[in-house]
Motif scaffolding. Structure first.
Motif, PDB file in Angstrom:
ATOM      1  N   ALA B  49      72.253 -18.922 -77.918  1.00  0.00           N
ATOM      2  CA  ALA B  49      71.349 -19.368 -76.849  1.00  0.00           C
ATOM      3  C   ALA B  49      69.948 -19.599 -77.398  1.00  0.00           C
ATOM      4  O   ALA B  49      69.545 -18.965 -78.379  1.00  0.00           O
ATOM      5  CB  ALA B  49      71.301 -18.329 -75.733  1.00  0.00           C
ATOM      6  N   PRO B  50      69.213 -20.518 -76.762  1.00  0.00           N
ATOM      7  CA  PRO B  50      67.824 -20.735 -77.162  1.00  0.00           C
ATOM      8  C   PRO B  50      66.934 -19.615 -76.650  1.00  0.00           C
ATOM      9  O   PRO B  50      67.017 -19.242 -75.490  1.00  0.00           O
ATOM     10  CB  PRO B  50      67.462 -22.059 -76.480  1.00  0.00           C
ATOM     11  N   ILE B  51      66.116 -19.066 -77.518  1.00  0.00           N
ATOM     12  CA  ILE B  51      65.168 -18.007 -77.143  1.00  0.00           C
ATOM     13  C   ILE B  51      63.807 -18.334 -77.759  1.00  0.00           C
ATOM     14  O   ILE B  51      63.718 -18.649 -78.944  1.00  0.00           O
ATOM     15  CB  ILE B  51      65.632 -16.614 -77.650  1.00  0.00           C
ATOM     16  N   ILE B  65      63.675 -10.916 -74.797  1.00  0.00           N
ATOM     17  CA  ILE B  65      64.949 -11.389 -74.262  1.00  0.00           C
ATOM     18  C   ILE B  65      65.308 -10.688 -72.962  1.00  0.00           C
ATOM     19  O   ILE B  65      65.188  -9.464 -72.848  1.00  0.00           O
ATOM     20  CB  ILE B  65      66.066 -11.184 -75.321  1.00  0.00           C
ATOM     21  N   ARG B  66      65.708 -11.481 -71.992  1.00  0.00           N
ATOM     22  CA  ARG B  66      66.169 -10.926 -70.707  1.00  0.00           C
ATOM     23  C   ARG B  66      67.683 -10.837 -70.713  1.00  0.00           C
ATOM     24  O   ARG B  66      68.379 -11.769 -71.112  1.00  0.00           O
ATOM     25  CB  ARG B  66      65.682 -11.807 -69.558  1.00  0.00           C
ATOM     26  N   LYS B  67      68.172  -9.685 -70.264  1.00  0.00           N
ATOM     27  CA  LYS B  67      69.610  -9.432 -70.230  1.00  0.00           C
ATOM     28  C   LYS B  67      70.188 -10.135 -69.003  1.00  0.00           C
ATOM     29  O   LYS B  67      69.976  -9.694 -67.872  1.00  0.00           O
ATOM     30  CB  LYS B  67      69.792  -7.910 -70.128  1.00  0.00           C
ATOM     31  N   LEU B  71      75.872 -13.197 -74.061  1.00  0.00           N
ATOM     32  CA  LEU B  71      75.189 -12.973 -75.331  1.00  0.00           C
ATOM     33  C   LEU B  71      74.098 -11.910 -75.203  1.00  0.00           C
ATOM     34  O   LEU B  71      74.012 -10.979 -76.006  1.00  0.00           O
ATOM     35  CB  LEU B  71      74.580 -14.285 -75.846  1.00  0.00           C
ATOM     36  N   THR B  72      73.260 -12.072 -74.190  1.00  0.00           N
ATOM     37  CA  THR B  72      72.116 -11.170 -74.075  1.00  0.00           C
ATOM     38  C   THR B  72      72.564  -9.732 -73.777  1.00  0.00           C
ATOM     39  O   THR B  72      71.925  -8.782 -74.219  1.00  0.00           O
ATOM     40  CB  THR B  72      71.115 -11.692 -73.021  1.00  0.00           C
ATOM     41  N   ASP B  73      73.681  -9.559 -73.079  1.00  0.00           N
ATOM     42  CA  ASP B  73      74.237  -8.208 -72.874  1.00  0.00           C
ATOM     43  C   ASP B  73      74.521  -7.550 -74.215  1.00  0.00           C
ATOM     44  O   ASP B  73      74.199  -6.391 -74.443  1.00  0.00           O
ATOM     45  CB  ASP B  73      75.556  -8.268 -72.089  1.00  0.00           C
TER      46      ASP B  73
HETATM   47  C1  FAD Z   1      63.605 -23.479 -74.663  1.00  0.00           C
HETATM   48  C2  FAD Z   1      64.174 -22.200 -74.058  1.00  0.00           C
HETATM   49  C3  FAD Z   1      63.554 -21.000 -74.284  1.00  0.00           C
HETATM   50  C4  FAD Z   1      64.082 -19.824 -73.764  1.00  0.00           C
HETATM   51  N1  FAD Z   1      63.440 -18.667 -74.025  1.00  0.00           N
HETATM   52  C5  FAD Z   1      63.952 -17.521 -73.575  1.00  0.00           C
HETATM   53  C6  FAD Z   1      63.313 -16.280 -73.869  1.00  0.00           C
HETATM   54  O1  FAD Z   1      62.280 -16.229 -74.535  1.00  0.00           O
HETATM   55  N2  FAD Z   1      63.863 -15.145 -73.391  1.00  0.00           N
HETATM   56  C7  FAD Z   1      65.015 -15.162 -72.644  1.00  0.00           C
HETATM   57  O2  FAD Z   1      65.468 -14.079 -72.237  1.00  0.00           O
HETATM   58  N3  FAD Z   1      65.625 -16.315 -72.334  1.00  0.00           N
HETATM   59  C8  FAD Z   1      65.134 -17.489 -72.777  1.00  0.00           C
HETATM   60  N4  FAD Z   1      65.765 -18.653 -72.473  1.00  0.00           N
HETATM   61  C9  FAD Z   1      66.961 -18.610 -71.617  1.00  0.00           C
HETATM   62  C10 FAD Z   1      68.171 -18.175 -72.396  1.00  0.00           C
HETATM   63  O3  FAD Z   1      68.539 -19.202 -73.285  1.00  0.00           O
HETATM   64  C11 FAD Z   1      69.357 -17.863 -71.473  1.00  0.00           C
HETATM   65  O4  FAD Z   1      69.038 -16.791 -70.680  1.00  0.00           O
HETATM   66  C12 FAD Z   1      70.617 -17.587 -72.294  1.00  0.00           C
HETATM   67  O5  FAD Z   1      71.365 -18.765 -72.351  1.00  0.00           O
HETATM   68  C13 FAD Z   1      71.469 -16.494 -71.749  1.00  0.00           C
HETATM   69  O6  FAD Z   1      72.649 -16.426 -72.531  1.00  0.00           O
HETATM   70  P1  FAD Z   1      73.791 -15.388 -72.177  1.00  0.00           P
HETATM   71  O7  FAD Z   1      74.967 -15.724 -73.013  1.00  0.00           O
HETATM   72  O8  FAD Z   1      73.305 -14.001 -72.276  1.00  0.00           O
HETATM   73  O9  FAD Z   1      74.075 -15.670 -70.680  1.00  0.00           O
HETATM   74  P2  FAD Z   1      75.267 -16.460 -70.032  1.00  0.00           P
HETATM   75  O10 FAD Z   1      76.492 -15.612 -70.101  1.00  0.00           O
HETATM   76  O11 FAD Z   1      75.329 -17.807 -70.583  1.00  0.00           O
HETATM   77  O12 FAD Z   1      74.751 -16.489 -68.532  1.00  0.00           O
HETATM   78  C14 FAD Z   1      73.396 -16.733 -68.225  1.00  0.00           C
HETATM   79  C15 FAD Z   1      73.240 -17.020 -66.753  1.00  0.00           C
HETATM   80  O13 FAD Z   1      73.756 -18.296 -66.540  1.00  0.00           O
HETATM   81  C16 FAD Z   1      74.447 -18.336 -65.384  1.00  0.00           C
HETATM   82  N5  FAD Z   1      75.828 -18.719 -65.652  1.00  0.00           N
HETATM   83  C17 FAD Z   1      76.487 -18.636 -66.812  1.00  0.00           C
HETATM   84  N6  FAD Z   1      77.693 -19.123 -66.727  1.00  0.00           N
HETATM   85  C18 FAD Z   1      77.845 -19.523 -65.464  1.00  0.00           C
HETATM   86  C19 FAD Z   1      78.903 -20.123 -64.742  1.00  0.00           C
HETATM   87  N7  FAD Z   1      80.062 -20.384 -65.324  1.00  0.00           N
HETATM   88  N8  FAD Z   1      78.708 -20.422 -63.445  1.00  0.00           N
HETATM   89  C20 FAD Z   1      77.522 -20.169 -62.853  1.00  0.00           C
HETATM   90  N9  FAD Z   1      76.493 -19.596 -63.507  1.00  0.00           N
HETATM   91  C21 FAD Z   1      76.651 -19.279 -64.770  1.00  0.00           C
HETATM   92  C22 FAD Z   1      74.355 -17.004 -64.739  1.00  0.00           C
HETATM   93  O14 FAD Z   1      73.369 -17.112 -63.740  1.00  0.00           O
HETATM   94  C23 FAD Z   1      73.938 -16.077 -65.807  1.00  0.00           C
HETATM   95  O15 FAD Z   1      73.020 -15.143 -65.280  1.00  0.00           O
HETATM   96  C24 FAD Z   1      65.255 -19.842 -72.976  1.00  0.00           C
HETATM   97  C25 FAD Z   1      65.873 -21.063 -72.732  1.00  0.00           C
HETATM   98  C26 FAD Z   1      65.349 -22.226 -73.256  1.00  0.00           C
HETATM   99  C27 FAD Z   1      66.027 -23.529 -72.984  1.00  0.00           C
END
Ligand code: FAD
Ligand code: SF4
Ligand code: SF4
Ligand code: FES
Lengths: 338, 263
Positions: B49-51, B65-67, B71-73
């Motif tokens: 994921a982008p962070i 990073i926000r949980k 991935l973030t978990d």
């Molecule tokens: C340029 C940029 C900068 C960023 N910077 C930060 C940062 O500094 N810190 C930070 O914490 N985050 C940041 N983010 C956001 C971060 O990329 C996302 O929070 C990350 O993708 C989460 O990944 P994950 O695998 O933990 O969550 P995922 O498992 O992908 O889920 C994340 C959220 O997406 C939703 N979701 C996922 N799958 C589904 C589905 N099938 N149906 C409906 N909803 C769904 C849910 O609401 C869930 O809470 C940034 C994003 C961008 C584009």
């Protein structure tokens, strides 16, 4: 260089090609069509010219041959990252002119958009040679002439299937196999379709204003489109993908990172953390796709993304016509301008 | 040909709890970065994921990073000494030239503070590089406030308005949405003022409108976008808005450009 092969020589040419190449062409695949009980025509490996389906348009484009629906980028063994490898044998792919023009759009996105070259696309793409099948008749939904993609000359070889023989125009000497050597040259000029039944006028770039984004035109698609994404998967120019990590074997700590085709019509395409997403309504998705195909890409790269292959119309279970959509958009652009 | 998707492991050297669901991870990383740029962060087999890079000092980078998911978990289960996989940095980031010598106001909402934190920090330490500096920060509640220690230090150096959305017991600071505090800024020379606005999409929308209403010029407003991203390098298509790729031309945009980006 032009050659003529008699009916009984065609497959010998193919078998000579097969010694050095995998050869892919449109073939019938049973019972997988958009409407049940129909065959789907997609790309597959051939061993005989008899395997090829040319009397119908392929539902799927040739892109899947060198841009797989699902591709493993890395294998993970504990913390070790292993880059995947591919079959080294090069490919020959039979395409129509519209698709060959479509490949240029894929090349642009994967090789030229941004600073980086997509090495996964490149490694397969550079193994591909295109044998273009002459196309002078087209099919009901084609609008390649309107999109300027009825003509393609950057083929490695071109084919004309005639009654009783096969004509070839070979540009890449590697495709001139044994059977073509010492053969008298035949006169063969590839011809192209000059008029389709369907004609479209994409709105001129300067006519695409904010008014068109907000227009009621799109609400019709909110009720009609079911967001199945078939229009994207069949399209020669749709290039989007999503990364996906999977744990293949928990005990052995084996995992993979893959990329899979993504569809801007399917829910989730723009989902972000926090539940925020853009373009919830199906009409907004239709608008996003339409603008990409006949506006945005053009602004960025100087030609329309859509090549008018008409496959999106062929596969839509809701009978949504993209060519009609473009024409409506153009009509509205004119009205708005007045 | 170098594989642009190849992630490399970097050692996690520190973890700081900001809130119950936001942690700042310090990673051993040398290499040029600009505030506002982001990394593609991954755990093999779990996800990528982008962070945003929230801070850096030449030998380490911070990511806050926000949980929220898969991935973030998993990242939240990591400990110092573990490795995170990174590729990047990507995006344009905040180019300091755009703010040099200006009356600068930085407005951030919630986790939107992370991408702009380094830029604020930079000017707090180099106040001579701007004409003036004001910071307006909004969080849902006191327990959502990020970088508390840094904010305390900033308050000693410049005007900082820190607000929480709703009044709560034990909070005697500002309350109300950030938009309601714009008038507390020094607006005497508003046409000369430059603003950076980062936050959730809805906050950025109303904040920029509020700034314009109060006399800010469009060309003096900068925003940072967040969109779904799968590649960070202009290939996957997810971040595209019109003919613009947020990962390539953004995530930081001048408002004159941002206002025309229609999702
Ligand atoms: C340029 C940029 C900068 C960023 N910077 C930060 C940062 O500094 N810190 C930070 O914490 N985050 C940041 N983010 C956001 C971060 O990329 C996302 O929070 C990350 O993708 C989460 O990944 P994950 O695998 O933990 O969550 P995922 O498992 O992908 O889920 C994340 C959220 O997406 C939703 N979701 C996922 N799958 C589904 C589905 N099938 N149906 C409906 N909803 C769904 C849910 O609401 C869930 O809470 C940034 C994003 C961008 C584009
Ligand atoms: S948008 Fe439709 S007509 Fe155009 S290239 Fe894609 S599938 Fe073919
Ligand atoms: S336009 Fe048709 S094919 Fe495309 S997503 Fe909608 S219903 Fe499916
Ligand atoms: S993140 Fe993939 S194109 Fe921008």
């Amino acid at each position: 260089m032009g050659f003529r092969l008699a009916e009984n020589e065609k497959d010998r040419y193919l078998s000579e090609l097969l010694q050095s190449y995998h050869v892919f062409a449109p073939v019938a695949k049973a019972g997988k069509g958009a409407f049940s009980d129909t065959d789907v025509v997609g790309y597959g490996e051939i061993e005989s010219f008899g395997d090829i389906v040319l009397d119908r348009k392929s539902h799927f484009s040739p892109k899947e041959v060198f841009y797989p629906v699902r591709e493993t980028l890395f294998q993970f063994l504990k913390d070790e990252v292993l880059e995947t490898t591919i079959d080294e044998k090069p490919l020959v792919v039979l395409v129509r002119p519209c698709d060959l023009n479509g490949v240029r759009r894929l090349d642009t996105i994967f090789l030229k958009n941004g600073q980086e070259v997509d090495t996964y696309y490149e490694r397969r793409r550079k193994k591909v040679k295109f044998l273009m099948v002459e196309c002078t008749e087209g099919f009901d939904t084609c609008f390649c002439v309107s999109m300027g993609s009825n003509v393609a000359t950057d083929y490695d070889g071109a084919l004309r299937f005639e009654e009783g023989s096969l004509l070839l125009d070979i540009k890449d000497p590697a495709l001139a196999t044994e059977i073509l050597r010492d053969r008298p040259e035949a006169d063969f000029q590839v011809e192209y379709i000059r008029e389709n039944k369907v004609k479209v006028d994409a709105p001129p770039l300067e006519a695409v204003t904010k008014d068109l984004f907000d227009h009621d035109l799109w609400t019709e698609y909110t009720s009609r489109c079911i967001a199945c994404g078939r229009c994207n998967t069949s399209c020669i120019t749709c290039s989007c993908f999503t990364m996906q990590d999977v744990q293949v074997n928990d005990e052995k700590n084996l995992g993979e990172r893959r990329r899979v085709w993504a569809s801007c019509h399917i829910d989730g395409y723009s989902d972000m953390a926090g539940g925020h997403n853009f373009r919830k309504k199906h009409g907004e998705k239709m608008r996003f796709k339409t603008m990409h195909k006949v506006n945005d890409y053009h602004r960025r790269f100087g030609e329309h993304m859509c090549v008018g292959c008409g496959r999106c119309d062929d596969v839509c279970p809701e009978y949504i016509s993209f060519s009609k959509c473009i024409n409506k958009l153009n009509q509205i652009a004119k009205e708005v301008a007045q | 040909m170098t594989n642009p998707y190849l992630p490399k492991p970097y050692e996690l050297v520190g973890i700081r709890k900001e809130t119950a669901i936001d942690y700042t991870y310090t990673i051993d990383y040398q290499g040029p970065v600009t505030g506002g740029q982001f990394m593609e962060v991954s755990i093999p087999g779990v996800g990528e994921a982008p962070i945003s890079i929230s801070d850096f000092d030449g030998s380490t980078i911070d990511m806050t990073i926000r949980k929220v998911g898969r991935l973030t978990d998993k990242i939240f289960e990591m400990e110092p000494g573990d490795s995170l996989f990174l590729r990047g940095p990507y995006g344009n980031g905040f180019q300091l030239d755009n703010f040099k010598g200006r009356d600068l106001v930085v407005i951030a909402g919630g986790t939107g503070l992370a991408p702009v934190k380094k830029t604020i920090q930079h000017y707090m330490e180099n106040l001579d590089q701007v004409k003036s500096l004001e910071v307006l920060l909004g969080f849902k509640s006191p327990s959502d406030i990020l970088f508390t220690d840094d904010i305390l230090r900033w308050e000693e150096k410049a005007k900082v308005i820190l607000s929480v959305d709703n009044p709560v017991e034990g909070w005697d600071g500002h309350t109300g949405l950030v938009t309601t505090h714009v008038t507390k800024l020094d607006l005497s020379n508003v046409k000369e003022k430059t603003a950076i606005v980062v936050g959730p999409p809805i906050m950025m929308k109303f904040m920029t409108l509020e700034l314009l209403k109060n006399g800010f010029l469009e060309e003096n407003i900068w925003v940072s976008f967040e969109r779904k991203m799968s590649c960070g390098i202009g290939k996957c298509g997810h971040c595209k808005i019109d003919e613009t790729y947020v990962c390539l031309e953004g995530p930081v945009f001048n408002y004159t450009k941002a206002k025309n980006l229609l999702d």
